[in-house]
Scaffold this motif. Structure first.
Motif: not given
Length: 891
Positions: A7-16, A18-21, A198-200
């Motif tokens: 579904l191509n729904c992987r996204r990222s979120l910026q918090v404090g 830091e980047t979270y997938h 894998d680094g994420a």
């Protein structure tokens, strides 16, 4: 996480910074359709499927089935769910680790690397079920009970220390720390879990399964979790998904707020009664509505904890500002707290006053303002009784027991200057995860004690009183509030940090009191702040057991009887012989709130700073190195179980069951406490005789729970509960049966061994709700080892049904309204079950052929409760662990 992400729904979120997938539900909804009114608990399942899409076990059709759930509000779709982690307590955790050790042995014997057997998911085991209340009402009670615990359980603890260093992804919280559910609530749970790959860094909902049914407490924090048997937990640890149908979700709308003087316990007993009446077995329950704005996190956890008692898989509370406040109070990391809020809002999992109500399969509603003071008993947690009616409820029990005429007859206690009567409270215990996680009810108990002491009241001398908190934080805040001396003065001294009375570790009653009860067949009471009050659970001599809030536990210890209406009658008399009523010593909400303000994050950070290290007793236990365990043939606690002895041979295909005998005929509500060994070991029982044959003295028996790592003890204790009733013996209590042919009376164990020696398969017949109660793997393991091939019941509790299949035991259900009674089954028949040698399918009908003792015959259909395709494969392999082990050996 092998997600295909179709579904191509992987996204990222910026918090404090830091980047979270993460796998975005709003992005998935753009392709699946609107999910805004999907229950939050199902959104958690949907995210799990998106993250684990692999084209083999998880498919796009699974996503769509969850997204389409609101259209029909139920689904027959089977999904493969992978929780983030596994939680264990020691009673159920030790046999799970024993099985892992045995599997390592089996892998090594098959010529493969034993380190293939390793938890793939993080596992925490909290030792909390082993401390017993031997000493009480004494300043040295805690130290004495800890010393006895270490002495009795040295072999088990040495084994767990080995496991701690032998297995990866496996942590042990040592004894004397707290109850697993409370440690989970206060420390282990993260609400949003993270994993580097894998680094994420990936963020996803914190989810779990646990080997205790009260794992559900964590749903109060917005963490989806429920109890499974140790068998299922081991499979989850080893990478197997939890196979489940998309559940029905019942909504529970809360409005208003609790009135003055009403406790969270009163609320949870009301909720339990309502949901049992509604019928929520096998379903999720999700709480919503404006009442949540006034419901503290601790109260939510109290309600969520009781999900097994109201029959649900879980009782879920969505994440909101109350969750965030609790995470901060309990000393969680600020970055994690910020992530929880940001992630929950990004995923549409955040609840506030503007949230749109989800749609549910069914719903019910409670005005919190309508809740009244309550207890539950004398035998089931759903049987709520108003405080004012407790005396009448006990009198009804006396009447039905044929003891009404002796209701007021005093019985002398040898060597004492007091007498006992029916209804005497002989155990008053502040115990169990239900309430000791809740500062408001603990502080209320302390305030009742303070006011009582100040009025000159004392605990009645026949009451065994105890305080067993769920964590060390509790004793910290009781001390800071200045309430500990008053609890001590009434005999509620600290006895340990563990489940104690609620799990049956209430310890012995003083000999004179036990003698008076036994000699006069008294019906006496326990009052405990627990969640379980089934027959024979709390103490074998106590037939009436009442669940109550901690402050009411203190009140009943003062009154000394349950044949009383504490709303009208005095709880006691002061030094001037003036009556003191419950209202005189009951704290106001303002007083409780002032006391609760003593709780702060420093306490949590201090107590959990080094939680896995343990005290000097734990650290002094010698470590045994090695990747495989060195079994001690002389150990009476830990033995290599026989489950995997034939694992190197090809699995035998299922075959029809022919000419089976009926081991027992049981009625309704046979619990896992009835089936699985729990509590004290009687010297005259098969398990007691076995231990004595090895030189173990009765005073050193410990409990069944402590010996769960020894299959020889456990199989002898299966169906050995002193309160179980085999209808083949009429109304007689105890684990006996009539061996056929000839109807010779034997213990169930002895009869099963005789049948096994003759090659005769066995069947158990039962009524409704077979296997209710805690998730006890030995209820299924013991059944298997006794040679039972099938259980035929009117209905099954969810966990036990799954465990039976997981151990290769058929779970079969009567259909068309038929029962053991309507079919005239007496226990003398032979049964044959046909259709197993064919291609088994989930929930298919099978035929049972019956041959009576007089030679007449008939047959009846049963529903095969192998519910999923995965369970079919497990059953064919001989059980879920056999299935996993064969895969690992073949890898």
């Amino acid at each position: 996480m092998p997600s295909v992400d179709s579904l191509n729904c992987r996204r990222s979120l910026q918090v404090g910074g830091e980047t979270y997938h993460y796998y975005s539900l709003p992005e998935a909804a753009a392709r699946l359709g609107d999910i805004s009114r999907l229950p939050v608990s199902l959104k958690v399942l949907l995210e799990n499927l998106l993250r684990w899409e692999d084209g083999a076990t998880v498919h796009p059709e699974d996503f769509q089935a969850v997204a389409d759930w609101p259209k029909t509000r139920r689904s027959e779709r089977e999904i493969q769910y992978r929780p983030a982690r596994v939680l264990m307590q020691d009673f159920t955790g030790v046999p799970a680790v024993v099985d892992l050790a045995a599997m390592r042995d089996a892998v090594a014997k098959a010529g493969a690397d034993p380190q293939r057997i390793n938890p793939l998911s993080p596992v925490d085991l909290v030792i909390d079920h082993s401390v017993m209340v031997d000493r009480f009402a004494d300043p040295s009670a805690f130290a004495d009970n800890v010393a006895l615990e270490m002495q009795r359980n040295g072999e088990r603890y040495a084994f767990l220390r080995w496991g701690q260093q032998a297995f990866d992804n496996f942590r042990v919280v040592p004894p004397g720390t707290g109850i697993c559910h409370q440690v989970n609530l206060e420390y282990l749970a993260q609400v949003v879990w993270t994993r580097d790959e894998d680094g994420a860094t990936y963020a996803y909902p914190d989810t779990l399964v646990g080997t205790d049914s009260h794992t559900t407490m964590i749903n109060g924090l917005g963490v989806l979790g429920w109890g499974v048997g140790g068998i299922e937990a081991e499979a989850a640890m080893l990478g197997q998904p939890v196979s489940m149908l998309i559940p029905e979700v019942v909504g529970f709308r809360l409005t208003g707020k609790l009135r003055e003087g009403i406790t969270a316990t009163d609320l949870v007993l009301t909720v339990t009664q309502m949901l049992r009446k509604q019928g929520v077995v096998g379903k999720f329950v999700e709480f919503y509505g404006p009442g949540l704005d006034h419901l503290p996190l601790a109260d939510r956890a109290t309600i969520a904890n009781m999900a097994p008692e109201y029959g649900a898989t879980c009782g879920f509370f969505p994440v909101d500002s109350v969750t965030i406040d609790y995470l901060r109070l309990s000393g969680r990391d600020e970055q994690r707290i910020a992530l929880v809020e940001a992630y929950s809002k990004a995923q549409g999992m955040w609840r506030d006053s503007t949230s749109v109500d989800p749609v549910f399969t069914d719903s019910l509603e409670l005005d919190l303002g309508s809740v009244e003071p309550s207890l539950a008993g004398p035998k089931r947690p759903q049987d709520r009784v108003a405080l004012s009616d407790i005396g009448a409820a006990f009198d009804l029990l006396l009447e039905t027991s044929g003891k009404k005429a002796q209701a007021n007859t005093p019985v002398p206690v040898p060597g004492e200057d007091f007498v006992l009567k029916h209804g005497a409270v002989v155990i008053a215990a502040i115990t169990s995860c239900t309430n000791t996680s809740n500062p408001s009810v603990l502080m209320a108990a302390g305030l009742v004690a303070k006011k009582a002491v100040e009025r000159g009241l004392k605990r009645q001398p026949w009451v065994k009183s105890s305080l067993a908190p769920g964590s060390k934080v509790v004793t910290d805040y009781l001390a800071k509030a200045g309430l500990t001396p008053y609890l001590d003065a009434l005999g509620f001294n600290l006895v340990g940090y563990g489940c104690t009375t609620c799990i049956g570790n209430s310890g012995p009653l003083p000999d004179p009191i036990g003698q008076a009860i036994t000699d006069n067949d008294l019906i006496v009471s326990s009052v405990l702040s627990g969640n379980r009050n089934f027959e024979g659970r709390v103490h074998p001599l106590v037939k009436a057991n009442w669940l109550a809030s901690p402050p009411l536990v203190v009140a009943f210890a003062l009154a000394g009887t349950t044949r009383i209406d504490l709303s009208r009658e005095p709880v006691g008399y002061d030094d001037n012989d003036q009556p003191v009523y419950l209202k005189d010593i009951w704290p106001s909400n303002q007083e409780v709130a002032a006391a609760v303000s003593a709780v702060d994050g420093i306490m949590f950070r201090k107590q959990y700073a080094d939680v896995f290290s343990g005290d000097a007793n734990w650290q002094s236990i010698a470590l045994t190195p090695g990747n495989t365990y060195r079994w001690d043939a002389n150990s009476t606690y830990v033995q290599n179980p026989p489950f995997f002895t034939a694992i190197g041979e090809p699995p035998q295909p299922p075959a029809d069951i022919k000419d089976a005998r009926i081991l027992a005929l049981f009625g309704d509500s046979i619990t896992t406490d009835h089936i699985s060994p729990a509590g004290n070991i009687k010297a005259t029982s098969p398990a007691g005789l076995y231990l004595q044959s090895l030189g173990v003295k009765p005073e050193d028996f410990n409990s069944y729970g402590a010996r769960r790592g020894n299959h020889e003890v456990m199989m002898r204790g299966t169906f050995a509960n002193i309160r179980i009733k085999n209808e083949m013996l009429g109304g007689e209590e105890g684990g006996n049966t009539l061996y056929q042919p000839g109807s010779t009376k034997l213990t169930l164990y002895d009869a099963a061994m005789r049948y096994q020696a003759e090659g005769v398969p066995l069947v158990v017949i039962a009524g409704k709700e077979y296997g209710t109660g805690s998730s006890r793997d030995w209820a299924a393991k013991g059944t298997n080892l006794l040679g039972v091939k099938a259980v035929i019941a009117e209905s099954f509790e969810r966990i036990h049904r799954s465990n039976l299949i997981g151990m290769g035991v058929l779970a079969l259900q009567f259909v068309d309204g038929q029962t053991r009674h309507s079919l005239g089954l007496s226990g003398t028949e032979k049964l044959s079950i046909r259709g197993l040698s064919e291609d088994i399918k989930p929930r298919q009908l099978l035929m049972v052929e019956v041959e009576r003792a007089d030679g007449s015959a008939f047959s009846f259909p049963v529903l095969c409760r192998i519910d999923t395709v995965n369970e079919v494969e497990y059953f064919k392999a001989g059980g879920i662990l056999h299935y996993v082990l064969r895969q690992l050996i073949a890898a």
